[in-house]
Design an enzyme around this catalytic site. Sequence first.
Site: not given
Length: 159
Positions: A83, A91-93, A126
């Site tokens: 991520n 950051i994929c959050l 990601l």
Amino acid sequence: MNLNASRARLFKEYKEVQREKAVDPDIQLVCDDSNIFKWTALIKGPSETPFEGGVFQLAFSVPEQYPLQPPQVRFLTKIFHPNVHFKTGEICLDILKNAWSPAWTLQSVCRAIIALMAHPEPDSPLNCDSGNLLRSGDVRGYQSMARMYTRLAAMPKKG
């Protein structure tokens, strides 16, 4: 929300961070001396993960509409995680995107990132290489790559 309200909120968080230093030794959050909208954090890799023993630097860029809009956060330290974009550190959050709430603070965002490090979400990668390793069930391969990058990028050099 005007600029003064954002500044006041960030100043309040700054004071809380000063108070909580001893309470949360895994997170060291520092405000830029000249710009309250720029912060950096040092977070410790969670134990019993490939990131254990590593210290990872994050960069925060806080929008003027904060806390109505989330901060932009990225890893400055290279990390092998599904991520996190390997080159940009993005950051994929969900809480940094559509699930943001003004109740979150910069400190709680750090805690959420540490939790993400311990519990990757390979279905929204990601970093496709690490996502594919986990999705194909090669946990060992993922962990050894993540450990290698932690050693290379996030551990203090000896000597």
